[in-house]
Design a protein around this motif. Sequence first.
Motif, PDB file in Angstrom:
ATOM      1  N   ILE A 196       0.827  -1.216   0.000  1.00  0.00           N
ATOM      2  CA  ILE A 196       0.000   0.000   0.000  1.00  0.00           C
ATOM      3  C   ILE A 196       0.862   1.267   0.000  1.00  0.00           C
ATOM      4  O   ILE A 196       1.985   1.268   0.439  1.00  0.00           O
ATOM      5  N   GLU A 197       0.259   2.309  -0.512  1.00  0.00           N
ATOM      6  CA  GLU A 197       0.744   3.694  -0.424  1.00  0.00           C
ATOM      7  C   GLU A 197       1.871   4.041  -1.389  1.00  0.00           C
ATOM      8  O   GLU A 197       2.363   5.175  -1.359  1.00  0.00           O
ATOM      9  N   ARG A 198       2.313   3.074  -2.218  1.00  0.00           N
ATOM     10  CA  ARG A 198       3.348   3.461  -3.205  1.00  0.00           C
ATOM     11  C   ARG A 198       3.291   2.653  -4.480  1.00  0.00           C
ATOM     12  O   ARG A 198       3.958   3.011  -5.456  1.00  0.00           O
ATOM     13  N   ILE A 199       2.538   1.578  -4.563  1.00  0.00           N
ATOM     14  CA  ILE A 199       2.524   0.804  -5.804  1.00  0.00           C
ATOM     15  C   ILE A 199       1.505   1.413  -6.770  1.00  0.00           C
ATOM     16  O   ILE A 199       0.486   1.985  -6.352  1.00  0.00           O
ATOM     17  N   ARG A 200       1.784   1.311  -8.063  1.00  0.00           N
ATOM     18  CA  ARG A 200       0.799   1.736  -9.066  1.00  0.00           C
ATOM     19  C   ARG A 200      -0.286   0.668  -9.155  1.00  0.00           C
ATOM     20  O   ARG A 200       0.000  -0.526  -9.115  1.00  0.00           O
ATOM     21  N   VAL A 201      -1.519   1.076  -9.303  1.00  0.00           N
ATOM     22  CA  VAL A 201      -2.629   0.118  -9.342  1.00  0.00           C
ATOM     23  C   VAL A 201      -2.472  -0.832 -10.541  1.00  0.00           C
ATOM     24  O   VAL A 201      -2.722  -2.033 -10.431  1.00  0.00           O
ATOM     25  N   SER A 202      -2.019  -0.281 -11.679  1.00  0.00           N
ATOM     26  CA  SER A 202      -1.861  -1.135 -12.870  1.00  0.00           C
ATOM     27  C   SER A 202      -0.828  -2.227 -12.617  1.00  0.00           C
ATOM     28  O   SER A 202      -1.040  -3.401 -12.961  1.00  0.00           O
ATOM     29  N   ALA A 203       0.292  -1.873 -11.986  1.00  0.00           N
ATOM     30  CA  ALA A 203       1.335  -2.859 -11.683  1.00  0.00           C
ATOM     31  C   ALA A 203       0.820  -3.870 -10.672  1.00  0.00           C
ATOM     32  O   ALA A 203       1.050  -5.080 -10.795  1.00  0.00           O
ATOM     33  N   PHE A 204       0.116  -3.351  -9.673  1.00  0.00           N
ATOM     34  CA  PHE A 204      -0.431  -4.253  -8.656  1.00  0.00           C
ATOM     35  C   PHE A 204      -1.372  -5.281  -9.279  1.00  0.00           C
ATOM     36  O   PHE A 204      -1.330  -6.468  -8.927  1.00  0.00           O
ATOM     37  N   LEU A 205      -2.204  -4.825 -10.210  1.00  0.00           N
ATOM     38  CA  LEU A 205      -3.168  -5.767 -10.814  1.00  0.00           C
ATOM     39  C   LEU A 205      -2.454  -6.867 -11.592  1.00  0.00           C
ATOM     40  O   LEU A 205      -2.864  -8.033 -11.541  1.00  0.00           O
ATOM     41  N   ILE A 206      -1.401  -6.507 -12.300  1.00  0.00           N
ATOM     42  CA  ILE A 206      -0.630  -7.537 -13.021  1.00  0.00           C
ATOM     43  C   ILE A 206      -0.086  -8.561 -12.024  1.00  0.00           C
ATOM     44  O   ILE A 206      -0.194  -9.775 -12.216  1.00  0.00           O
ATOM     45  N   LEU A 207       0.465  -8.064 -10.925  1.00  0.00           N
ATOM     46  CA  LEU A 207       1.089  -8.953  -9.942  1.00  0.00           C
ATOM     47  C   LEU A 207       0.054  -9.786  -9.193  1.00  0.00           C
ATOM     48  O   LEU A 207       0.248 -10.985  -8.968  1.00  0.00           O
ATOM     49  N   THR A 208      -1.050  -9.170  -8.834  1.00  0.00           N
ATOM     50  CA  THR A 208      -2.049  -9.908  -8.045  1.00  0.00           C
ATOM     51  C   THR A 208      -2.738 -10.971  -8.898  1.00  0.00           C
ATOM     52  O   THR A 208      -3.061 -12.064  -8.418  1.00  0.00           O
ATOM     53  N   VAL A 209      -2.948 -10.655 -10.168  1.00  0.00           N
ATOM     54  CA  VAL A 209      -3.537 -11.654 -11.072  1.00  0.00           C
ATOM     55  C   VAL A 209      -2.562 -12.813 -11.275  1.00  0.00           C
ATOM     56  O   VAL A 209      -2.966 -13.979 -11.330  1.00  0.00           O
ATOM     57  N   LEU A 210      -1.286 -12.469 -11.339  1.00  0.00           N
ATOM     58  CA  LEU A 210      -0.280 -13.525 -11.523  1.00  0.00           C
ATOM     59  C   LEU A 210      -0.276 -14.484 -10.326  1.00  0.00           C
ATOM     60  O   LEU A 210      -0.298 -15.707 -10.502  1.00  0.00           O
ATOM     61  N   VAL A 211      -0.275 -13.926  -9.110  1.00  0.00           N
ATOM     62  CA  VAL A 211      -0.206 -14.828  -7.948  1.00  0.00           C
ATOM     63  C   VAL A 211      -1.563 -15.470  -7.656  1.00  0.00           C
ATOM     64  O   VAL A 211      -1.644 -16.641  -7.297  1.00  0.00           O
ATOM     65  N   GLY A 212      -2.643 -14.711  -7.837  1.00  0.00           N
ATOM     66  CA  GLY A 212      -3.979 -15.224  -7.484  1.00  0.00           C
ATOM     67  C   GLY A 212      -4.628 -16.071  -8.553  1.00  0.00           C
ATOM     68  O   GLY A 212      -5.483 -16.910  -8.251  1.00  0.00           O
ATOM     69  N   GLY A 213      -4.222 -15.862  -9.815  1.00  0.00           N
ATOM     70  CA  GLY A 213      -4.865 -16.614 -10.896  1.00  0.00           C
ATOM     71  C   GLY A 213      -3.998 -17.692 -11.503  1.00  0.00           C
ATOM     72  O   GLY A 213      -4.498 -18.559 -12.218  1.00  0.00           O
ATOM     73  N   VAL A 214      -2.685 -17.626 -11.237  1.00  0.00           N
ATOM     74  CA  VAL A 214      -1.773 -18.565 -11.906  1.00  0.00           C
ATOM     75  C   VAL A 214      -0.847 -19.279 -10.916  1.00  0.00           C
ATOM     76  O   VAL A 214      -0.855 -20.512 -10.825  1.00  0.00           O
ATOM     77  N   VAL A 215      -0.053 -18.510 -10.169  1.00  0.00           N
ATOM     78  CA  VAL A 215       1.044 -19.115  -9.398  1.00  0.00           C
ATOM     79  C   VAL A 215       0.533 -20.034  -8.291  1.00  0.00           C
ATOM     80  O   VAL A 215       0.970 -21.178  -8.163  1.00  0.00           O
ATOM     81  N   TRP A 216      -0.379 -19.540  -7.479  1.00  0.00           N
ATOM     82  CA  TRP A 216      -0.819 -20.358  -6.348  1.00  0.00           C
ATOM     83  C   TRP A 216      -1.490 -21.640  -6.821  1.00  0.00           C
ATOM     84  O   TRP A 216      -1.321 -22.701  -6.213  1.00  0.00           O
ATOM     85  N   ILE A 217      -2.240 -21.538  -7.912  1.00  0.00           N
ATOM     86  CA  ILE A 217      -2.986 -22.714  -8.364  1.00  0.00           C
ATOM     87  C   ILE A 217      -2.041 -23.747  -8.980  1.00  0.00           C
ATOM     88  O   ILE A 217      -2.328 -24.949  -8.969  1.00  0.00           O
TER      89      ILE A 217
END
Lengths: 451, 62
Positions: free
Chosen positions: A141-162
């Motif tokens: 929080i408080e310093r990441i760009r939302v666009s970058a965060f979405l790429i990263l969160t989709v990667l971990v939540g939609g691909v890596v963990w599964i």
Amino acid sequence: MSTETPTLESLSALVQSQQAVLDMHQSMNMEVFYWWCTALMLMIHAGFLAYEMGASRGKNALAAGIKNILALAMIIPVFYLVGWWIYLSFTTGLIPTSVSEALPWSTSMGPKLDEMGTGIFWAAFALFGATTGSILSGAVIERIRVSAFLILTVLVGGVVWILGASWGWHPEGWLLTEWGYHDVGASGVVHAIAGFFTLGVLINLGPRKGKFIKGIAQTIAPHSLPMTLIGLMMIIFGFFGFLGGCIIFNTGETGWTTIYNTPTNLSAFAFNTLMGFSGGIIGCYFATRDPFWTMSGGLVGIISVAAGLDIYDPALAFIVASVTGVGAVKFAQLLERYGIDDAVGAVAVHGFSGIAALLFVGIFSNGTPNAEGLPAITFAGQLVAALVMIALGFIPGYSVSLLLKKLNTLRVPESVEDLGIDEVELLAKPYPEANVPATIQSEVPNKLANI
Amino acid sequence: MGTSFLSWDNVSAYFMFADKPLVLILFTIVVGFICISLIMSIKQHEDKAFQRHANNQKMTPN
């Protein structure tokens, strides 16, 4: 009233019709169970929303919130597109086996009368993925760009963990079939992976401005500590849905099993979840006396026992959680000493506790049998799996965030960080009347005074 | 136009276009496109907002 004498044929037909009714109701009960588990898991996201907004300073509260909402909205369709297919296709490693019914254009991935279960399991897993993505959210929080965060969160939540789930949280996953891996409540495949993915991102993202002065960590106070505490308690409430979703509701005579097809029941989960919750709070309180960490301790405790929820003695679960609570705080302090600014302690709460959970199962449950034909639980197997989870989380998190950093798209500009992301990007303020002084006398008439 | 069945007898997959795999693939591509375009749109919005902020700072007298 019929006076006909029942024949063998008529009785057989009656039994068959009753069996059909029973089978249908079992299938419906299974769907109902996972439906409500999924609904409860949404409470995790309400909790993440509250505690991340609370943990931010007022100037970034809405930015923290909107990225959390968008993460949930993005991970669900991405999990529909690739997640379910990854889970069913990568059980042997990195080479997919063809599972065409899990592809998004398959007729199995939509309303189907003769297939109860696929949609509801997909939904539960999609919410597991959303939880994984949200673990990253608070730390950055408080310093990441939302666009970058979405790429990263989709990667971990939609691909890596599964992918990790396919290896270690699937009855045919190689970590189970070759190493006897045991992780019934997803301590490794969700929490450890998300925690170490987050660590990889934090290394490239860097600390919030002002977090370290001459190398010494400073406290950046949350703008609403009460909101963070309530949010954390909401997450814990939602975890009853999460952990319920980890148990398999079998139709037929089998009853409850773990995801590894070994026998268990909700009573086992209830004993150890609650004892772990309590132990974690106490451990973190002992170590910090800090309200935020005390409440986080509940989460630490549950995660630390989740891998062995089916086989722990409740008192042992309490001890494991207490010890992990203290350890998680020490791990968070260690990270700070190395200049890592984890705004909500996600790496310690999820990463450290997730790995500790796997190792504790290896220590205390060494030799416990798995389903027939599979290797027993061993410390070596748990250790190997823990290392796999760390690498599986850290490597993509570090690599992709490094790429985003090189492209100058990972972090907001310094001047935006100074003013606050809400005002620059969202053109909104969380509390627009915050600077209006409170009046001594209310303009609202006091009705009771005129009675 | 989208229905894949005209009677509930012997129906399995009963959602619209279930019998038209190419349409389902097209829908899948559209879902992917929407997800990717959201991220691109947010990036564009951020770039503009940060640029506007930088311009405002330049115009503000010290």
